[in-house]
Scaffold this active site. Structure first.
Site, PDB file in Angstrom:
ATOM      1  N   LEU A  58       0.866  -1.169   0.000  1.00  0.00           N
ATOM      2  CA  LEU A  58       0.000   0.000   0.000  1.00  0.00           C
ATOM      3  C   LEU A  58       0.905   1.222   0.000  1.00  0.00           C
ATOM      4  O   LEU A  58       1.696   1.406   0.927  1.00  0.00           O
ATOM      5  CB  LEU A  58      -0.888  -0.002   1.247  1.00  0.00           C
ATOM      6  CG  LEU A  58      -1.831   1.199   1.391  1.00  0.00           C
ATOM      7  CD1 LEU A  58      -2.860   1.208   0.272  1.00  0.00           C
ATOM      8  CD2 LEU A  58      -2.506   1.175   2.755  1.00  0.00           C
ATOM      9  N   GLY A  79       6.367  -5.759  -7.488  1.00  0.00           N
ATOM     10  CA  GLY A  79       5.734  -6.912  -8.118  1.00  0.00           C
ATOM     11  C   GLY A  79       4.354  -6.583  -8.648  1.00  0.00           C
ATOM     12  O   GLY A  79       4.024  -6.861  -9.809  1.00  0.00           O
ATOM     13  N   LEU A  80       3.520  -5.990  -7.791  1.00  0.00           N
ATOM     14  CA  LEU A  80       2.162  -5.634  -8.214  1.00  0.00           C
ATOM     15  C   LEU A  80       2.201  -4.638  -9.363  1.00  0.00           C
ATOM     16  O   LEU A  80       1.484  -4.794 -10.359  1.00  0.00           O
ATOM     17  CB  LEU A  80       1.378  -5.078  -7.033  1.00  0.00           C
ATOM     18  CG  LEU A  80      -0.070  -4.669  -7.308  1.00  0.00           C
ATOM     19  CD1 LEU A  80      -0.959  -4.938  -6.089  1.00  0.00           C
ATOM     20  CD2 LEU A  80      -0.182  -3.196  -7.708  1.00  0.00           C
ATOM     21  N   GLY A 103      17.557   9.605 -19.784  1.00  0.00           N
ATOM     22  CA  GLY A 103      18.658   9.284 -20.691  1.00  0.00           C
ATOM     23  C   GLY A 103      18.419   8.037 -21.512  1.00  0.00           C
ATOM     24  O   GLY A 103      19.272   7.650 -22.319  1.00  0.00           O
ATOM     25  N   GLY A 104      17.272   7.374 -21.326  1.00  0.00           N
ATOM     26  CA  GLY A 104      16.945   6.195 -22.113  1.00  0.00           C
ATOM     27  C   GLY A 104      17.477   4.908 -21.510  1.00  0.00           C
ATOM     28  O   GLY A 104      17.668   4.806 -20.292  1.00  0.00           O
ATOM     29  N   THR A 134       7.130   7.524  -9.831  1.00  0.00           N
ATOM     30  CA  THR A 134       7.135   6.414  -8.868  1.00  0.00           C
ATOM     31  C   THR A 134       7.088   5.051  -9.543  1.00  0.00           C
ATOM     32  O   THR A 134       7.824   4.150  -9.194  1.00  0.00           O
ATOM     33  CB  THR A 134       5.948   6.536  -7.898  1.00  0.00           C
ATOM     34  OG1 THR A 134       6.019   7.798  -7.248  1.00  0.00           O
ATOM     35  CG2 THR A 134       5.980   5.430  -6.868  1.00  0.00           C
ATOM     36  N   ASP A 147       8.795   0.311 -13.005  1.00  0.00           N
ATOM     37  CA  ASP A 147       8.017  -0.927 -12.929  1.00  0.00           C
ATOM     38  C   ASP A 147       7.183  -1.126 -14.193  1.00  0.00           C
ATOM     39  O   ASP A 147       7.042  -2.254 -14.682  1.00  0.00           O
ATOM     40  CB  ASP A 147       7.110  -0.900 -11.699  1.00  0.00           C
ATOM     41  CG  ASP A 147       7.893  -0.938 -10.402  1.00  0.00           C
ATOM     42  OD1 ASP A 147       9.019  -1.476 -10.407  1.00  0.00           O
ATOM     43  OD2 ASP A 147       7.385  -0.436  -9.389  1.00  0.00           O
TER      44      ASP A 147
END
Length: 294
Positions: A16, A45-46, A212-213, A237, A241
Site C-alpha cells: 500500500l 511486483g504488483l 537518458g533512455g 514512482t 516498474d
C-alpha cells in the site's frame, strides 16, 4: 521459449503506497509539512504485473498480503487490471507499506516496510510460475523464493527477467538462470558494473537511465541504446516498474529484445505522466500510439 507456455507470471511484492507531496526531503529532526497525495496500490511486483496486463499480456501475480483493508485495495487493483492472482493472505503480518515522498519535478524518495511480503515461500513462487512463457521477478521478497521461481521458470523453458531492485549481491549467484537482467544506473554500479555482471554469467543487461533512455549490453557485442520518449513527468514512482512489466509482456508475445525495449520505454513514459504507480492510461493502443511517434 518452449511450446505450451503462455503469458507472464510476476513474483514479487505488493504494498500500500502512502504518498505525501513535499518540496524536498526533510532534514534529520525536521517536521516538514506536505500535502496528502493519496493511497495507491504499489509494490514492485504488483506494479509490474499490472503493467504487463495493461500492456496486453495474460498475467498472473504471485505474492502475499495481510488480512487488512490494504490487502483489499491491492486485490481490487489487480482484478481491475485483469491480473489473475495467486495471492496468499497471512494473519501473522500486515500488508506491506511504502511511504512515498513525491518531490517537485517528478522525483521521489521511498521507504518500504515489507510486512507480509517477507512471507512469500519458495513453494508459493514455484507453483505460481508454472506454465508461464515469461517469469518476471524483483528483489523485494525473500531471495530464496525469487531464486526458486526463476530457476523453475528457466527449467520449464520460460524467458526469465529479473529486475535487481533493490540491488543485492545475492543476485550474482542467479545470473546463470536469468535471460534479461534489468538494473538502473545505481543498481548496476552497486553490483560492480556491466563488465562484472557479464563475467559472472549475465547474458543481457538492460541498464535504465531515466530521461537518458536505456542501454542494452549483450556479452561480446556492442551496446545498443534506446532513447527515452520526451515527456513532462508528473510522478516517476512507477515508471521503472511499468518498463519491466511492458518488457515482459512484449517478450511473452515473441518480440525481439530490442523492439520490446522500445515498448517498455513507452510504458514508462505513459505511467510517469500520471499520479501513482499504475494508471488505466496504459493500454496496448496507447503504447502503439506512442511507439508510432518514433
Amino acid at each position: 521459449m518452449s511450446d505450451g507456455l503462455s503469458g507472464v507470471a510476476v513474483v514479487g511484492s505488493a504494498n500500500l503506497d502512502l504518498v505525501v507531496e513535499v518540496p524536498r526531503p526533510p532534514r534529520i529532526g525536521e517536521t516538514l509539512l506536505g500535502r496528502a497525495g493519496g493511497r495507491f496500490a504499489g509494490g514492485k511486483g504488483l506494479n509490474q504485473a499490472v503493467a504487463a496486463a495493461r500492456s496486453g499480456a495474460a498475467t498472473r501475480f504471485v505474492g502475499v498480503v495481510g488480512v487488512d483493508d490494504g490487502a483489499a485495495l491491492l486485490e481490487r487493483t489487480l482484478a481491475d487490471a485483469g491480473v489473475a492472482t495467486a495471492l496468499r493472505r497471512t494473519a501473522t503480518a500486515p500488508t506491506g507499506v511504502a511511504h512515498v515522498l513525491a518531490l517537485e519535478g517528478g522525483d521521489n524518495s521511498i521507504v518500504v516496510a515489507a510486512g507480509a511480503n517477507g512471507e512469500l515461500t519458495e513453494r508459493d513462487a514455484v507453483h505460481g510460475v508454472a506454465g508461464a512463457a515469461v517469469v518476471l521477478a524483483q528483489l523485494e521478497v525473500p531471495y530464496a523464493s525469487v531464486s526458486a521461481a526463476v530457476r523453475a521458470g528457466r527449467e520449464a523453458g520460460a524467458v526469465t527477467v529479473v529486475n535487481a531492485a533493490p540491488a543485492s549481491p545475492a543476485v550474482l549467484g542467479l545470473l546463470d538462470a536469468v535471460d534479461v537482467l534489468v538494473v538502473n544506473e545505481t543498481e548496476c554500479a552497486e553490483l560492480g558494473g556491466v563488465e562484472r555482471l557479464h563475467s559472472v554469467g549475465a547474458r543481457s543487461v538492460v541498464r535504465t537511465r531515466g530521461a537518458g533512455g536505456v542501454e542494452l549490453h549483450r556479452a561480446g557485442a556492442a551496446p545498443v541504446s534506446v532513447a527515452a520518449f520526451r515527456i513532462e513527468p508528473v510522478d516517476t514512482t512507477g515508471a521503472g516498474d511499468a518498463f519491466c512489466g511492458a518488457l515482459a509482456a512484449a517478450l511473452s508475445e515473441g518480440a525481439e529484445l530490442e523492439g520490446a525495449l522500445v515498448r517498455a520505454c513507452a510504458a514508462g513514459a505513459i505511467v510517469a505522466q500520471h499520479r501513482g504507480a499504475t494508471t488505466e492510461a496504459l493500454s496496448p493502443s496507447s503504447l502503439a500510439e506512442l511507439v508510432a511517434t518514433r
